[in-house]
Design an enzyme around this catalytic site. Structure first.
Site, PDB file in Angstrom:
ATOM      1  N   CYS A  70       0.885  -1.219  -0.019  1.00 47.00           N
ATOM      2  CA  CYS A  70       0.005  -0.139  -0.081  1.00 47.00           C
ATOM      3  C   CYS A  70       0.752   1.366   0.146  1.00 47.00           C
ATOM      4  O   CYS A  70       0.287   2.457  -0.428  1.00 47.00           O
ATOM      5  CB  CYS A  70      -0.919   0.022   1.229  1.00 47.00           C
ATOM      6  SG  CYS A  70      -0.037   0.039   2.621  1.00 47.00           S
ATOM      7  N   ASP A  97       2.168   2.584   2.612  1.00 47.62           N
ATOM      8  CA  ASP A  97       2.229   3.447   3.919  1.00 47.62           C
ATOM      9  C   ASP A  97       3.603   3.006   4.505  1.00 47.62           C
ATOM     10  O   ASP A  97       4.178   2.098   4.424  1.00 47.62           O
ATOM     11  CB  ASP A  97       1.176   2.717   4.769  1.00 47.62           C
ATOM     12  CG  ASP A  97      -0.293   2.953   4.450  1.00 47.62           C
ATOM     13  OD1 ASP A  97      -0.319   4.288   3.564  1.00 47.62           O
ATOM     14  OD2 ASP A  97      -1.301   2.491   4.773  1.00 47.62           O
ATOM     15  N   CYS A 115      -2.751   2.909   7.848  1.00 44.92           N
ATOM     16  CA  CYS A 115      -4.004   2.458   8.160  1.00 44.92           C
ATOM     17  C   CYS A 115      -4.179   2.304   9.689  1.00 44.92           C
ATOM     18  O   CYS A 115      -3.320   2.402  10.481  1.00 44.92           O
ATOM     19  CB  CYS A 115      -4.523   1.148   7.570  1.00 44.92           C
ATOM     20  SG  CYS A 115      -3.759  -0.336   8.078  1.00 44.92           S
ATOM     21  N   CYS A 129       0.062  -5.260   7.779  1.00 47.42           N
ATOM     22  CA  CYS A 129      -0.208  -3.876   8.462  1.00 47.42           C
ATOM     23  C   CYS A 129       0.242  -3.843   9.768  1.00 47.42           C
ATOM     24  O   CYS A 129       0.798  -3.142  10.225  1.00 47.42           O
ATOM     25  CB  CYS A 129      -1.671  -3.450   8.423  1.00 47.42           C
ATOM     26  SG  CYS A 129      -2.534  -3.518   6.631  1.00 47.42           S
TER      27      CYS A 129
END
Ligand code: FES
Length: 132
Positions: free
Chosen positions: A35, A37, A61, A107
């Site tokens: 992603c 991030d 996130c 994540c």
């Protein structure tokens, strides 16, 4: 069942130890390739090799921010050898989560990957400093 349990929401909305440190012993950034991030970790060590202070920053996130926030709580005061033993189970337990599944695990792992990378870089530096 939603992954966004109470503790995740709490840490996401009120991240602990969010910010940066001046002159940290460990400063590292890790990205989630899925992603883009990223999480940055800043760690100051005591002379006995335990964590004196830790902060994190970055964008991600809710799960990655909550994982980073709870990670800073877990590692405060811990010794380097204890940090090396940390794994995803410690984060999952601290956030009171079910198994996050293969996609969301990235994540959750992002802050731990940053920590491991930071430790590796720090220990390499220490070894090369002791040789010079
Ligand atoms: Fe990017 Fe979770 S979606 S770290």
């Amino acid at each position: 069942m939603s992954i966004y349990r109470e503790k995740v929401i709490d840490h996401y909305k009120n991240p602990r130890n969010f910010g940066k440190l001046d002159n940290p012993d460990i400063e590292v950034k890790e990205s989630n390739p899925l992603c883009g991030d990223d999480i940055e970790l800043y760690i100051k060590l005591n002379t006995n090799g335990s964590v004196a202070d830790v902060k994190f920053s970055g964008k991600g996130c809710a799960l990655s921010i909550a994982a980073a926030s709870v990670l800073t709580e877990i590692i405060s005061g811990k010794k380097l050898k204890e940090l090396k033993r940390l794994n995803k189970k410690d984060i999952i337990k601290a956030l009171d989560l079910p198994d996050p599944g293969p996609t969301r695990i990235e994540c959750l792992l992002l802050p731990i990957k940053a920590l491991k990378l930071g430790l590796t870089e720090y220990l390499k530096r220490e070894v090369s400093n002791s040789k010079s």
